[in-house]
Design a protein around this motif. Structure first.
Motif, PDB file in Angstrom:
ATOM      1  N   LEU A  77      -6.378   8.616   0.878  1.00  0.00           N
ATOM      2  CA  LEU A  77      -6.213   8.529   2.326  1.00  0.00           C
ATOM      3  C   LEU A  77      -4.736   8.410   2.703  1.00  0.00           C
ATOM      4  O   LEU A  77      -3.926   7.890   1.937  1.00  0.00           O
ATOM      5  CB  LEU A  77      -6.986   7.328   2.870  1.00  0.00           C
ATOM      6  CG  LEU A  77      -8.483   7.292   2.549  1.00  0.00           C
ATOM      7  CD1 LEU A  77      -9.104   5.997   3.074  1.00  0.00           C
ATOM      8  CD2 LEU A  77      -9.181   8.505   3.160  1.00  0.00           C
ATOM      9  N   ALA A  91     -11.413   7.314  -5.709  1.00  0.00           N
ATOM     10  CA  ALA A  91     -11.680   7.448  -4.272  1.00  0.00           C
ATOM     11  C   ALA A  91     -10.783   8.515  -3.669  1.00  0.00           C
ATOM     12  O   ALA A  91      -9.778   8.932  -4.256  1.00  0.00           O
ATOM     13  CB  ALA A  91     -11.454   6.117  -3.563  1.00  0.00           C
ATOM     14  N   GLY A 103      -7.997  -2.581  -0.875  1.00  0.00           N
ATOM     15  CA  GLY A 103      -9.082  -1.730  -1.309  1.00  0.00           C
ATOM     16  C   GLY A 103      -9.030  -1.304  -2.761  1.00  0.00           C
ATOM     17  O   GLY A 103      -9.894  -0.553  -3.222  1.00  0.00           O
ATOM     18  N   TRP A 118       0.836  -1.204   0.000  1.00  0.00           N
ATOM     19  CA  TRP A 118       0.000   0.000   0.000  1.00  0.00           C
ATOM     20  C   TRP A 118       0.870   1.252   0.000  1.00  0.00           C
ATOM     21  O   TRP A 118       1.420   1.647   1.026  1.00  0.00           O
ATOM     22  CB  TRP A 118      -0.926   0.022   1.209  1.00  0.00           C
ATOM     23  CG  TRP A 118      -2.049   1.016   1.054  1.00  0.00           C
ATOM     24  CD1 TRP A 118      -3.247   0.824   0.430  1.00  0.00           C
ATOM     25  CD2 TRP A 118      -2.068   2.365   1.532  1.00  0.00           C
ATOM     26  NE1 TRP A 118      -4.012   1.973   0.478  1.00  0.00           N
ATOM     27  CE2 TRP A 118      -3.314   2.933   1.148  1.00  0.00           C
ATOM     28  CE3 TRP A 118      -1.158   3.154   2.236  1.00  0.00           C
ATOM     29  CZ2 TRP A 118      -3.662   4.241   1.448  1.00  0.00           C
ATOM     30  CZ3 TRP A 118      -1.499   4.457   2.528  1.00  0.00           C
ATOM     31  CH2 TRP A 118      -2.743   4.995   2.142  1.00  0.00           C
ATOM     32  N   PRO A 121      -3.828   3.043   5.000  1.00  0.00           N
ATOM     33  CA  PRO A 121      -4.584   2.054   4.222  1.00  0.00           C
ATOM     34  C   PRO A 121      -5.983   1.822   4.784  1.00  0.00           C
ATOM     35  O   PRO A 121      -6.212   1.994   5.985  1.00  0.00           O
ATOM     36  CB  PRO A 121      -3.726   0.790   4.323  1.00  0.00           C
ATOM     37  CG  PRO A 121      -2.855   0.997   5.513  1.00  0.00           C
ATOM     38  CD  PRO A 121      -2.617   2.462   5.601  1.00  0.00           C
ATOM     39  N   PRO A 122      -6.920   1.440   3.919  1.00  0.00           N
ATOM     40  CA  PRO A 122      -8.288   1.173   4.377  1.00  0.00           C
ATOM     41  C   PRO A 122      -8.335  -0.059   5.256  1.00  0.00           C
ATOM     42  O   PRO A 122      -7.444  -0.915   5.203  1.00  0.00           O
ATOM     43  CB  PRO A 122      -9.049   0.949   3.063  1.00  0.00           C
ATOM     44  CG  PRO A 122      -8.001   0.425   2.123  1.00  0.00           C
ATOM     45  CD  PRO A 122      -6.754   1.181   2.479  1.00  0.00           C
ATOM     46  N   SER A 123      -9.359  -0.162   6.061  1.00  0.00           N
ATOM     47  CA  SER A 123      -9.518  -1.315   6.938  1.00  0.00           C
ATOM     48  C   SER A 123      -9.858  -2.558   6.120  1.00  0.00           C
ATOM     49  O   SER A 123     -10.746  -2.525   5.278  1.00  0.00           O
ATOM     50  CB  SER A 123     -10.629  -1.035   7.959  1.00  0.00           C
ATOM     51  OG  SER A 123     -10.873  -2.168   8.754  1.00  0.00           O
ATOM     52  N   MET A 166      -4.874   1.616  12.949  1.00  0.00           N
ATOM     53  CA  MET A 166      -4.577   0.927  11.698  1.00  0.00           C
ATOM     54  C   MET A 166      -3.821  -0.375  11.955  1.00  0.00           C
ATOM     55  O   MET A 166      -4.165  -1.444  11.440  1.00  0.00           O
ATOM     56  CB  MET A 166      -3.742   1.823  10.787  1.00  0.00           C
ATOM     57  CG  MET A 166      -3.244   1.131   9.521  1.00  0.00           C
ATOM     58  SD  MET A 166      -1.784   1.933   8.781  1.00  0.00           S
ATOM     59  CE  MET A 166      -0.500   1.535   9.978  1.00  0.00           C
TER      60      MET A 166
END
Length: 314
Positions: free
Chosen positions: A171, A168, A145, A101, A174-176, A201
């Motif tokens: 962020l 998107a 993600g 990521w 990283p996304p969950s 995270m």
């Protein structure tokens, strides 16, 4: 027509430039060393069997259900015997999965005069090259993600296209998601987020038992704070502007806060047996790539040494 110099345009340029440079970097590394590590890892797997969780057909074990993963993973018959939810894991018969990521948030676009390139471009070069090497060694690589794990030889193209078509929000962390217990996770970013967010995270990514590495990519100016006189600092992610009358008077406090922030991150990663290192964009991307690849190999062999934890530029 005037050129678009917005964040998305800059990111597009960085992705395309990193695409080519990462291929050159991956090709220039000593293939014999990498092949030797791959063979050693395969020998260890052969000696101990493939008793690992994955997509095979043979039952291996039950494990506790982790909050956040799909409910269809629950084995309701086994769970009915207890007060806890359980997931039925199969014997590992697939390639190792590595989730990479790279942080593409606005702060990563920063580049001072001392840097070879922006933090974004540097992290993308390393991410693409690492993916290429891992796939060449038989691994699967995915982006949380954004891109499911793949063993495609055109992995760099797939990663670049996934990013170029991603609409998107960018962020900082990283996304969950819930990686498998044997997955490896590599997060490349500047980690200027509050320590509470980083802690959350890490807790989520490690809940299933997965291991990983956090790499703080920083610009040389972010390490040394080489500013003096009246300076206007613009926060790139919407938190306003701060003006310093005598910027040099902030240097000592800045370096103290930076050291504290890194110590807090390192405390969290040590507690979880993850790795943490820092890397400046005026250093060679190849140096970081070799470090990460060595960490991948050591992890597969069950080694999490203090030597590896030191990192290439910690």
């Amino acid at each position: 027509m005037a050129a678009d110099n917005g964040p998305i345009a800059r990111e597009t340029v960085a992705i395309r430039r990193a695409d080519g440079e990462s291929r050159t970097l991956a090709a220039s590394l000593p293939r014999l060393v990498l092949e030797a590590r791959r063979i050693a890892a395969n020998v260890i797997h052969g000696l101990h069997g493939r008793r690992r969780a994955g997509s095979g057909e043979s039952f291996w074990q039950y494990r506790r259900f982790v909050s956040g993963e799909p409910s269809q993973n629950v084995d309701w018959r086994r769970s009915a015997r207890d007060d806890h939810l359980y997931v039925r894991e199969q014997e590992w018969e697939a390639a190792h999965t590595v989730w990479i990521w790279p942080d593409r948030s606005p702060s990563m676009a920063f580049a001072s005069r001392q840097a070879r390139e922006s933090k974004l471009e540097h992290s993308l070069i390393v991410a693409f090259a690492l993916a290429e090497l891992l796939v060449a060694g038989g691994e699967r690589v995915g982006i949380p993600g954004l891109m499911p794990p793949t063993a495609s030889r055109s992995v760099i193209d797939k990663m670049a296209q996934a990013m170029l078509h991603d609409d998107a929000a960018r962020l900082s962390l990283p996304p969950s998601f819930v990686p498998s217990s044997l997955a490896e996770i590599v997060v490349l970013g500047d980690f200027w987020s509050p320590i509470a967010e980083i802690r959350t995270m890490l807790a989520g990514l490690s809940a299933s038992g997965a291991h990983g590495t956090l790499v703080q990519i920083v610009d040389p100016a972010e390490e040394t704070f080489p500013y003096s006189g009246r300076i206007e600092f613009v926060e790139p992610e919407g938190f306003g502007v701060i003006t310093a009358g005598r910027a040099e008077s902030w240097a000592a406090d800045y370096t103290t806060r930076l050291a504290l922030h890194r110590d807090q991150i390192r405390d969290e990663t040590n507690r979880l047996d993850w790795l943490f290192t820092t890397h400046s964009t005026d250093r060679s991307a190849a140096e970081l790539l070799l470090f990460l690849h060595a960490g991948m190999t050591a992890s597969k062999l069950g080694v999490r040494s203090s030597t590896i934890k030191a990192g290439p530029a910690a």
